[in-house]
Design a protein around this motif. Structure first.
Motif, mmCIF file in Angstrom:
data_model
loop_
_atom_site.group_PDB
_atom_site.id
_atom_site.type_symbol
_atom_site.label_atom_id
_atom_site.label_comp_id
_atom_site.label_asym_id
_atom_site.label_seq_id
_atom_site.Cartn_x
_atom_site.Cartn_y
_atom_site.Cartn_z
ATOM 1 N N ALA A 20 3.282 12.874 -5.317
ATOM 2 C CA ALA A 20 4.489 12.606 -4.741
ATOM 3 C C ALA A 20 4.299 11.183 -3.782
ATOM 4 N N THR A 21 5.203 10.340 -4.142
ATOM 5 C CA THR A 21 5.321 9.122 -3.602
ATOM 6 C C THR A 21 6.510 8.884 -2.445
ATOM 7 N N VAL A 37 7.106 1.006 -1.523
ATOM 8 C CA VAL A 37 6.972 0.513 -3.088
ATOM 9 C C VAL A 37 7.836 -0.860 -3.035
ATOM 10 N N SER A 38 7.265 -1.862 -3.423
ATOM 11 C CA SER A 38 7.801 -3.335 -3.566
ATOM 12 C C SER A 38 7.679 -3.777 -4.685
ATOM 13 N N ILE A 39 8.602 -5.149 -4.901
ATOM 14 C CA ILE A 39 8.643 -5.749 -6.217
ATOM 15 C C ILE A 39 8.087 -7.225 -5.995
ATOM 16 N N SER A 58 2.115 0.151 -0.957
ATOM 17 C CA SER A 58 0.939 -0.042 -0.006
ATOM 18 C C SER A 58 0.363 1.033 0.745
ATOM 19 N N SER A 59 0.988 2.547 0.224
ATOM 20 C CA SER A 59 0.522 3.610 0.989
ATOM 21 C C SER A 59 -0.082 4.476 0.010
ATOM 22 N N SER A 60 -0.390 3.906 -1.415
ATOM 23 C CA SER A 60 -0.773 5.042 -2.278
ATOM 24 C C SER A 60 -1.976 4.314 -3.072
ATOM 25 N N ASN A 98 -4.908 1.564 -8.277
ATOM 26 C CA ASN A 98 -4.588 1.420 -6.805
ATOM 27 C C ASN A 98 -3.135 1.006 -6.301
ATOM 28 N N GLY A 99 -2.554 1.748 -7.168
ATOM 29 C CA GLY A 99 -0.891 1.934 -6.645
ATOM 30 C C GLY A 99 0.005 0.715 -7.244
#
Length: 1530
Positions: free
Chosen positions: A789-790, A795-797, A817-819, A846-847
Motif C-alpha cells: 500500500a502506497t 508520488v510525483s511526475i 520518495s517514500s517507497s 526503488n519506487g
C-alpha cells in the motif's frame, strides 16, 4: 438382384483432340505390354483409363509380375471395393521397393491416364528392364553400342525408325538370321521394321508391344522404344543368352551362369581379361578383397581400350542388375580367346562313391605337344590328411591313383606348370559306415520343455547327421544336430503340437537302423481347471480339470496345508475321457495350496491358492474413511480379519476408476492405505470372504487445498480498497478461513458464483499487507499472500514533455520518495479523438517507473496517471502533438547558375511553433536566402545560386527536422548534352547495343541507366577521342526498355528513351517442328490444302511476325494472323507439288534456321482415316452439354455433317472447326432416351454410322429418403437394415459406404425392383460409425448418418453373488444379492423369482445410469423354496436358476445344507434339495434393459440409495415389470 455400386469416370474411349501422337503410341505400347503379362490369366485390357478402375485387373497384373497372390474382391459391387482392390495392388508394389509418388487409389479408379501411364512405366522398369540403382537407359545403350557397334546407336527413337538397327540386333542374337542387314534401304523404314519385328516374333517370341508403324514413326517416344528393346536384353532374352554364350566361348576354363552373382568377387572379371590377352598383376593368386580384385580387372581392361561403365564397387554390389555387367563384358566380345598351358590340360573321371581305404582314380589328357607329363602334378587333401597321388601315363593320357584314409570332404587339385587346370579343384566325399550309428530315443516329452535327442556316430566315421521330426498334422521339422566330442551329436527337440511325432535319423541322407522312432508329446499348459476358488469350511470345494486337449496322460493332485500334506481329503475321478472331477473337504480354515500334475509335470497355474474362511465379526475404522487430502496417503484399519480370510478392497474414484491401494495384513487386523489424486467422493467397498463388511460401502471426501486459485493481490493505496478473487471450486468440500495482517484488518467476502468469491480490505498504513488463507485447518501452500500500500502524497511526475511530433517516441518518470518498492502505476493516454494510445510501463526499482509512448496523430493528448487505481497529483496532463508530415516542401525552381532559384514551405497544417530553414551549397557553404510570407502559414524562400551542383535544404519545425531532410535542389550550368544511335530504339536479347552521348565542352556528371520489365541491363560508358561518350548495354530479357540519360542529375532532351528488345530465338512453333515434318524432315504440305503453322511469340518481345513462301516456280501469298495474344498463325495454300521454302521474320530479323524446307504432295480425301473421340458419341445427360471431336487431319480435305435424332425429337448439333481438319461437335439434349447419331464426311456416311447414344435424365439426391433402425444403432456381428427410397429422385447411381473407428463395415445393397433398395450393414468393430449414402455422386438428404455399434450380449460374463442366493433362516435372512454385468455387452437383465404362496417385494438398485453393478433385493414373508432366475438378454447367467431354501429354524437349515451337500456328491445339482414336485408359487420379476435412457416407474416403496445418487424403484405384486433400460457406451 443386388445393385452394383461403382464410381466411374466418364471419359472418352479413344484419342482426344489436342493429344500428341507420341502419347498415343506410348499408351498403345503400355497397353500391349500389360496384356502380355495378363495373357496367362485369360484377361485383357482394352482401355487403360477404364479397365483398371475395379482394381481386379490391376491386382492380376501385379500377381503375374510378382508371382504371389494378392488379396482382392473379384465381384466388385461399389466404389469402396474398387478403392480397396487398387489400394491392395499399390501396397504390393510399394512392398517390392517401388517408390510411387503422387498417385493414390482414387487416381486409378477415376481413370487419370497420365498417372496410370507413369505407374505402368515404373512396373516395366522394375519387372521388365531391371531394378538397377544406376541409369537404366545408359546401361541399355551401352550394351547396344557394344553388340551392334556399326549402327552408331545413341537413342531409342530415331535410330530405330528405318529398321536397320533392329535387323542388326537380330543378326547378333542369331547369326545368319539377317546377314544382309547392311544392304537395307533407309527409305523403307516401315517395311524394314515390320519384317524385323515379324522375325523377332517367329524366332524369339518377342511380342509386338510396339506396332511397326509406330517404331518407324518419327513420333516414336523413348519409353516405347525402351520397352520393346528390353525384350532383347532382359533375363533369358535372346540378347542375354547370346552374350552369355559368347562370353563362355572366351572363358572356356571358367564357369559362367549369369551376369550377377558370378562376377561379384572380381575373379571372373580378371579371368575374362586374361582370356583375351590382358595382364592382371598377380593372377591367378589375388590377395585383395572383391572390390580390389574388380579394380585390377578394370585397370587391365583399360589397357585393352575398354572403358568401364560402372565402378568396381558397383560391379561387386550383390544388388547390381544384370544389364550393368552384361553391357560391360559385351565390349570384350570383339577379342579372340588366348589359351594358357593349364587350359590345354583336360581333367575327367572325378571319383564317386568311394569309401575309406578304397583306391580312387581320375584321368588327365594333354591337348598339345607343348605340355609334357613332367609339367603335371596333383594333390588330394582330406579334412586332416593328404593322400599321395601316383600317375600312369600312356601317350598324352595319364591316370592318377590315390587311397583316402579318412571320411569327409576331399579336394583334388591338378596343376600344370604350377597353374590350376580347368575343372579343378574338384571336391568329392569319402563315405563312412552307416550301420554303426546309434540313437537314444525318448518315449514321451512335453511342449514347452526342450528334450535332448542323442546320436552316436563315433564308430561310423565322419558323415552328415540329419534329424527330422514330423508332427501329427504332417508338418515337417528339421532339427539342428550339434556335434559334440567323440562323434556324438545332440539335437534339441521342441515340439509345438500335441500327439504322436515321428522322428527320423539320417546319416548321409539314409535312415539308420530303427529309424523312424515315435514320441508321445503332451502339453500340461492345455489342462484347464474350472471352479477352484475360495469358500467356507462347511460347504467344501468342487472343481473340474479338462485335459482333453493336453494329449495322452494322467492327472494327479496334491494338497498342502502349511507343511502338512492333506491330499487324503481330496477325491479325484475321471468322469469322461481326459475330463476329471475333484472334490475337497477342508479339515480346517486357512490357506491351502493345491498342486495339479499331468504326466507328473505341474500344469500351468499350479499350485493354486485356496482360501478357506471361518467368518466372524469384522470392524472398520480410521480417518481414511471420512475427510482426506489429495496426493497424500490416507489409511484405515480392518479389525478382526484373520489370515485365513480373504480381504477384498475396492476403492472407486469420483470418475468411477479404480484407485490403487496397499494392504498390510497383521495378526487379526489389516491396514489399508491409498492416495486420492482428485477431489470428490471416493467409494470404498470392503469384503471379507466375499461378504461385505458392516457399513460398506464407505464414502470418503477428498479435498485439495493447493487447488484453491487466488488472483494476484494488487498493490494499492492507503485508504482505498484492495480486491482479489478466490476460486475454491476445484478444492472440494471444506471450511475456508481468511485473515489480513494476522487478523487486525477486517475483510469482506462477496460471492460471485458458487465457489467463487471476491475478497476486499482497506489498508490503513503504507507498507506490506499480508493475507493468510486456510482450508480445512490447512494453510494454502502459497499463504501468506502479500501486496503493498502506497501513500499518494509521496508520488510525483518527472520529464513529461508538453510538445511532441507524431511517430516520435517519448518517455517520462513516476517516482515515490517514500517507497523503495515497485509502484502499481497505470497510465491511460487518449488521443484527440478519444482513442487509447498504447503506453509501456517499466519498473526501474526503488519506487520509480518509466513510461514510454508514441503519439500517432496530431492534436492535444490527455495523459492520466494513476497509482494504486487513484490519480496522482496534477493528473490528467495535456500534451500538444504536431505532425511534421503535414508540412509540405514543393514548388522547387531549379534554374541555372545566376538565375533565381527557390522553393515553398506550407506550415498551415502544423501550427505556430518555431520554424528554421538552412541552405548549403555544393561547396558546403551556407547560402543566403530571402523569405516571403504567402499567407496562411505558407512561405516562399528565394536564393541566387553561384555555382552548379546539388544544394541541400534543411527545414526544422519545433526543433525537429522534417521527414526527408535534407532536400536536394540541382542547379545546372546552362545547356544539356544530346544522344544518338540505334541502341536508343532497338536491341536484341543477349547481344550488345550502343549509342553516343555528345556533352560538348560541358563539365558535369553523366549517368546512364538501362532497365527492362524485370531486370537492369549492365552498361558501360566509354569516353571517345572527340569528347563524346559511347554507351554499350546487353539486355537479358525482351520487352520495352527504359534508357535514362542524366546530366548532373537531370534528364537530357528525349530521356528516357524506349528501345524495343526482341529475341528471334523465342519465336517457337507450337508442338515443335517435328510435329509438322514428314519422314524426310520436311514440312508436310498438301496441294490445295491450307497450311497453318502456329507460333508462340509471347516471349519474343515487341514486334510482328512476317512470312514469305517460295514454291517450285513462284512465290505464294502468305498471311500472318496476330490477333491472338501471345500467338501468331502463318497460313498459306501450296499450289503445286514440290519443294517450298518458308522464310520467317520477327521484327524484320530472320528466325533461326530460316528458311524452312517444305514439300507439297497431291492427296485424295479418305474418310476411313477419320478419328472420332469423346463421351458424346455414346452417352449424355439431360440439359447438360455433351461433346465429341471429329479429327480429319489425316483424311484429306473435307467437312462433316452431323444429325442427332430420337423417337420423339431431334437435337441440334453445333459443329465448330478447330483448324487442321479437326471439328468440335456439341449438343444439349432435353429429353431422355435412345438416339441415333448420323455423321457424313463430304456427303458420305461414315462406317459404323449411325452411332447409338443413350441420354439419361436428371437426378435429385435431396428427394432420396433413407429410413430404418440401422440408422440409430447396431450390434457387432449382426446385420443392420436400412431402407432407401429413390422413386422421386429420378435416374442416378446409388452408392453406400460405412466407416467405423478404424475399419470399413460391409455394405450390401439389394434392389427391390420398385425404386427402393435394402441396405444391409455388418460392422467389423464396435464404436462410432459414419454412413455415407450418395445418389449420382452427391450426398442424399441427411447423409452422412452417424450411429453407434455395440458388442453382442454375453451372458457367461455376468456374475451373481451375495447372501440373497444362499440358504438361510427367515428371521435373519439377508435378501440382497449383486449382479455384475461388466464385460457382458449391451443387453437386458431380467430377474424372475418364484416363491411359495403369499406376496413379497422385489427391488433393484444401481448407482448411476452407467453403472454395471445392480443390487437386487426381495422380501420373503414365509418359509419355503425360492427359485431365482437371472437372465441376460434371455439367456441364463452362470448358476441360474438359483434354488434358495428359507427355513424357520437353524436345525432345519443344517438339515437342508446336509441334504444339499449329499446332493452335490450324487446328482451334482446347483445346490438345491431336488427338483421334485414344487409347491404353488407366486412369480415376481424385474428387468433392466441396457440400450437407452432410463424409464422410472414409481411403485409402493420409497426411494433407496445404493452407493451414490438415489433411484426410485418398484415394489409390485404383478407377474412382470420393466424397471429401466440403458445402453453401454464403448
Amino acid at each position: 438382384m443386388e445393385s452394383i455400386n461403382i464410381a466411374r469416370s466418364l471419359k472418352g474411349h479413344a484419342a482426344q483432340a489436342g493429344v500428341d501422337k507420341w502419347i498415343l503410341i506410348q499408351e498403345n505400347t503400355f497397353r500391349n505390354w500389360v496384356n502380355e503379362q495378363l495373357r496367362s490369366g485369360g484377361l485383357e485390357v482394352d482401355n487403360l483409363e477404364e479397365d483398371f478402375d475395379s482394381g481386379v485387373k490391376l491386382c492380376a497384373l501385379i500377381q503375374a509380375l510378382q508371382g504371389k497372390r494378392i488379396r482382392m474382391i473379384k465381384n466388385v459391387r461399389n466404389q469402396h471395393q474398387q478403392l480397396a482392390n487398387v489400394a491392395e495392388a499399390l501396397q504390393a508394389i510399394a512392398n517390392d521397393n517401388i517408390k510411387l509418388v503422387n498417385i493414390g487409389p482414387e487416381d486409378i479408379v477415376n481413370g487419370n491416364l497420365k498417372l496410370i501411364l507413369g505407374l505402368i512405366w515404373h512396373l516395366i522398369l522394375r519387372y521388365q528392364i531391371g531394378k538397377s540403382k544406376f541409369p537404366t537407359k545408359k546401361l541399355m545403350l551401352a550394351w547396344l553400342q557394344a553388340v551392334i557397334p556399326d549402327c552408331g546407336i545413341t537413342n531409342f527413337t530415331s535410330n530405330w525408325n528405318d529398321g536397320i538397327a533392329l535387323h542388326a540386333l537380330l543378326e547378333f542374337c542369331k547369326p545368319g538370321l539377317c546377314p544382309e542387314w547392311r544392304h537395307l534401304s533407309r527409305s523403307d523404314g516401315l517395311d524394314n521394321c515390320r519384317n524385323a519385328m515379324t522375325l523377332a516374333k517367329q524366332h524369339f517370341d518377342i511380342p509386338l508391344v510396339v506396332r511397326p508403324e509406330d517404331l518407324s514413326s518419327s513420333d516414336l517416344d523413348e519409353l516405347s522404344g525402351m520397352t520393346y528393346l528390353s525384350y532383347f536384353m532382359k533375363l533369358d532374352s535372346p540378347g542375354y543368352d547370346m552374350t552369355l554364350t559368347l562370353v563362355r566361348r572366351l572363358m572356356k576354363n571358367s564357369s559362367v551362369s549369369n551376369f550377377t552373382s558370378d562376377w561379384s568377387d572380381g575373379r571372373l572379371m580378371c579371368a575374362l581379361v586374361t582370356s583375351v590377352g590382358g595382364h592382371v598383376p598377380g593372377w591367378p593368386v589375388l590377395g585383395g578383397d572383391n572390390v580390389e580384385n574388380m579394380q585390377l580387372a578394370i585397370d587391365a581392361a583399360r589397357n585393352l581400350s575398354i572403358e568401364p561403365i560402372l565402378g568396381a564397387k558397383e560391379l561387386c554390389d550383390p544388388e547390381v542388375d544384370h544389364i550393368g555387367v552384361m553391357a560391360y563384358v559385351a565390349y570384350f566380345l570383339k577379342f579372340k580367346p588366348v589359351r594358357t598351358s593349364a587350359e590345354k590340360v583336360v581333367f575327367s573321371g572325378l571319383p564317386k562313391n568311394i569309401s575309406v581305404g578304397q583306391e580312387g582314380s581320375f584321368s588327365i589328357s594333354l591337348e598339345d605337344d607343348d605340355v609334357s607329363p613332367g609339367d603335371i602334378r596333383a594333390d588330394v587333401v582330406g579334412p586332416d590328411s593328404m593322400a599321395n597321388v601316383n600317375f600312369n601315363w600312356t601317350g598324352r593320357t595319364g591316370h592318377g591313383f590315390f587311397t583316402p584314409s579318412e571320411t569327409g570332404l576331399h579336394k583334388l587339385t591338378v596343376y600344370c606348370e604350377d597353374q590350376i587346370i580347368n575343372g579343378c579343384p574338384a571336391t568329392f566325399k569319402v563315405l563312412a559306415d552307416r550301420s554303426k550309428v546309434t540313437f537314444t530315443n525318448v518315449e514321451m516329452c512335453s511342449i514347452g520343455a526342450s528334450t535332448e535327442l542323442k546320436v552316436n556316430s563315433s564308430d561310423a566315421g565322419d558323415g552328415d547327421v540329419e534329424i527330422e521330426a514330423r508332427a501329427p498334422s504332417g508338418r515337417q521339422l528339421k532339427l539342428s544336430a550339434v556335434p559334440r566330442h567323440g562323434g556324438n551329436y545332440v539335437a534339441n527337440f521342441n515340439p509345438s503340437e500335441v500327439g504322436e511325432w515321428e522322428v527320423s535319423v539320417l546319416y548321409d541322407n539314409e535312415h539308420i537302423s530303427g529309424s523312424p522312432y515315435y514320441v508321445n508329446v503332451f502339453d500340461p499348459s492345455l489342462v484347464k481347471v474350472y471352479g477352484l476358488e475360495g469358500g467356507n469350511m462347511a460347504e467344501g470345494i468342487s472343481f473340474n480339470a479338462d485335459a482333453t486337449r493336453a494329449g495322452r496322460g494322467n492327472i494327479r493332485a496334491e494338497v498342502m496345508y502349511g507343511n502338512s500334506d492333506v491330499s487324503e481329503y481330496m477325491t479325484l475321478r475321471e468322469d469322461q475321457s481326459s475330463f476329471y472331477k475333484l472334490n475337497f473337504s477342508p479339515p480346517n480354515p486357512g490357506l491351502y495350496k493345491v498342486h495339479l500334475f499331468f504326466n507328473d509335470m505341474e500344469i500351468k497355474g499350479s499350485p493354486y491358492d485356496l482360501d478357506i474362511m471361518d467368518s466372524s465379526n469384522v470392524t472398520v475404522s480410521g480417518e481414511g474413511l471420512s475427510l482426506v487430502p489429495v496426493n497424500r496417503t490416507s489409511s484405515f484399519m480392518i479389525n478382526g480379519a484373520s489370515n485365513s480370510g480373504k480381504v477384498d478392497v475396492e476403492i472407486l474414484a469420483p470418475d468411477g476408476t479404480t484407485v490403487q491401494h496397499r494392504i498390510e495384513q497383521n495378526t487379526g487386523e489389516c491396514r489399508v492405505e491409498y492416495i486420492p489424486t482428485e477431489i470428490g467422493d471416493y467409494t470404498i467397498n470392503l469384503k471379507y470372504g466375499d461378504t461385505e463388511c458392516t457399513g460398506s460401502p464407505f464414502v470418503a471426501k477428498a479435498y485439495n487445498t493447493a487447488a484453491i486459485e487466488v488472483t494476484t493481490l494488487p498493490d494499492g493505496v492507503v485508504g482505498q480498497p484492495i480486491e482479489f478473487g478466490i476460486d475454491v471450486r476445484k478444492a472440494g468440500e471444506g471450511q475456508l478461513e481468511i485473515m489480513v495482517n494476522n487478523g487486525t484488518l477486517p475483510n469482506t467476502v462477496e460471492s460471485e458464483e458458487t465457489g467463487v468469491y471476491k475478497m476486499s480490505f482497506i489498508p490503513e498504513e503504507a507498507g506490506e499487507q499480508k493475507v493468510e488463507i486456510i482450508f480445512n485447518q490447512e494453510q494454502h501452500p502459497d499463504s501468506p499472500f502479500s501486496c503493498y500500500a502506497t501513500s499518494l502524497s509521496a508520488v510525483s511526475i518527472r520529464s513529461l514533455e508538453m510538445q511532441l511530433p507524431v511517430d516520435r517516441s517519448a518517455s517520462f518518470f513516476v517516482e515515490s520518495s517514500s517507497s523503495g518498492r515497485d509502484l502499481d502505476v497505470n497510465v491511460d493516454i487518449s488521443s484527440p479523438s478519444g482513442d487509447r494510445v498504447n503506453a509501456q510501463v517499466y519498473s526501474l526499482g526503488n519506487g520509480e517507473v518509466r513510461v514510454e509512448w508514441m503519439p500517432r496523430v496530431a492534436g492535444r493528448h490527455t495523459v492520466d496517471v494513476q497509482c494504486g487505481g487513484v490519480q496522482v497529483n496534477g493528473s490528467p496532463f495535456y500534451v500538444d502533438v504536431f505532425d511534421l508530415s503535414t508540412i509540405r516542401v514543393d514548388n522547387f525552381r531549379h534554374g541555372a547558375v545566376g538565375d533565381e532559384a527557390g522553393f515553398s514551405v506550407d506550415f498551415s497544417s502544423a501550427g505556430t511553433l518555431e520554424q528554421k530553414v538552412q541552405i548549403i551549397g555544393p561547396s558546403s557553404i551556407d547560402v543566403v536566402y530571402d523569405s516571403r510570407d504567402l499567407g496562411h502559414m505558407w512561405k516562399d524562400y528565394i536564393f541566387e545560386p553561384e555555382e552548379p551542383g546539388q544544394y541541400q535544404i534543411y527545414v526544422r519545425y519545433g526543433g525537429f527536422d522534417l521527414p526527408g531532410c535534407p532536400y536536394t535542389q540541382v542547379i545546372a550550368d546552362g545547356g544539356m548534352p544530346t544522344a544518338s544511335g540505334s541502341g536508343l530504339f532497338f536491341a536484341e536479347e543477349d547481344k550488345p547495343a550502343s549509342f553516343n552521348v555528345d556533352v560538348g565542352r560541358r563539365k558535369g556528371d553523366l549517368r546512364v541507366a538501362v532497365s527492362g520489365p524485370n531486370s537492369m541491363a549492365k552498361c558501360s560508358v566509354d569516353p571517345q577521342s572527340d569528347g563524346s561518350y559511347q554507351v554499350t548495354y546487353i539486355p537479358v530479357e525482351t520487352g520495352m526498355f527504359d534508357v535514362n540519360v542524366l546530366w548532373n542529375g537531370s534528364d537530357i532532351a528525349g530521356s528516357p528513351y524506349h528501345p524495343k528488345v526482341v529475341d528471334v530465338r523465342k519465336v517457337r512453333i507450337i508442338g515443335g517442328w517435328q510435329h509438322f515434318m514428314d519422314s524426310n524432315e520436311r514440312v508436310n504440305l498438301v496441294v490445295g490444302e491450307r497450311k497453318q503453322l502456329p507460333f508462340e511469340i509471347a516471349e519474343a518481345g515487341p514486334g510482328v511476325l512476317r512470312a514469305e513462301v517460295k514454291g517450285p516456280s513462284r512465290s505464294i501469298d502468305a498471311s500472318v494472323d496476330n490477333h491472338t495474344m501471345g500467338r501468331a498463325v502463318v497460313e498459306f495454300v501450296p499450289e503445286e507439288e514440290g519443294s517450298h521454302y518458308i522464310y520467317l521474320f520477327w521484327s524484320d530479323l530472320p528466325l533461326v534456321n530460316s528458311p524452312f524446307l517444305g514439300y507439297a504432295i497431291q492427296q485424295v480425301p479418305d474418310a476411313s482415316k477419320l478419328i472420332l473421340t469423346g463421351r458424346g458419341l455414346k452417352e449424355a445427360t439431360v440439359r447438360e452439354e455433351a461433346e465429341f471431336i471429329i479429327d480429319g487431319s489425316q483424311a484429306g480435305k473435307g467437312s462433316p455433317d452431323v444429325v442427332l435424332s430420337g423417337v420423339r425429337t431431334e437435337v441440334n448439333v453445333k459443329v465448330s472447326p478447330l483448324g487442321n481438319g479437326k471439328f468440335r461437335c456439341t449438343y444439349i439434349p432435353t429429353v431422355p432416351g435412345a438416339y441415333l447419331l448420323h455423321i457424313t464426311w463430304n456427303g458420305r456416311q461414315l462406317r459404323g454410322s449411325p452411332y447409338k447414344v443413350n441420354v439419361i435424365g436428371a437426378f435429385y439426391p435431396n428427394r432420396v429418403v433413407v429410413t430404418g433402425e440401422g440408422l440409430r444403432s447396431g450390434t457387432l456381428g449382426l446385420r443392420s437394415d436400412v431402407l432407401i427410397d429413390t422413386r422421386k429422385a429420378g435416374p442416378g447411381e446409388l452408392t453406400a459406404y460405412c466407416m467405423g473407428p478404424h475399419q470399413a463395415a460391409f455394405c450390401e445393397l439389394g434392389d427391390n425392383k420398385d425404386g427402393t433398395f435394402n441396405l444391409g450393414i455388418k460392422s467389423q468393430e464396435s464404436g462410432r460409425h459414419v454412413l455415407e449414402v450418395k445418389y449420382g455422386g452427391e450426398h442424399v438428404q441427411g447423409s452422412p448418418f452417424v450411429f453407434k455399434v455395440t458388442s453382442k450380449p454375453d451372458a457367461s460374463k455376468v456374475r451373481v453373488h451375495g447372501p440373497g442366493v444362499e440358504h438361510g433362516i427367515l428371521a435373519t435372512f439377508q435378501t440382497r444379492f449383486i449382479v455384475e454385468t461388466r464385460g457382458a455387452g449391451a443387453g437386458q437383465l431380467t430377474v424372475r423369482i418364484r416363491g411359495p404362496k403369499g406376496a413379497f417385494q422385489v427391488e433393484m438398485y444401481r448407482d448411476s445410469q452407467r453403472d454395471r453393478t445392480i443390487l437386487c433385493r426381495f422380501d420373503p414373508t414365509e418359509c419355503g423354496l425360492y427359485i431365482i432366475s437371472v437372465k441376460w438378454s434371455g439367456v441364463d447367467v452362470p448358476g441360474s436358476p438359483f434354488h434358495v431354501h428359507i427355513l424357520d429354524t437353524q436345525e432345519e437349515l443344517e438339515q437342508v445344507l446336509n441334504e444339499v451337500s449329499y446332493s452335490i456328491g450324487t446328482s451334482h445339482s446347483h445346490g438345491s434339495a431336488g427338483r421334485t414336485a414344487q409347491p404353488p408359487m407366486m412369480h415376481q420379476s424385474a428387468s433392466l434393459h441396457y440400450g437407452g435412457p432410463s424409464h422410472i416407474h414409481h411403485g409402493g416403496s420409497a426411494p433407496a440409495r445404493y452407493g451414490g445418487s438415489a433411484h426410485h424403484v418398484t415394489s409390485v405384486h404383478t407377474p412382470r415389470m420393466v424397471y429401466g433400460q440403458w445402453k453401454e457406451k464403448i
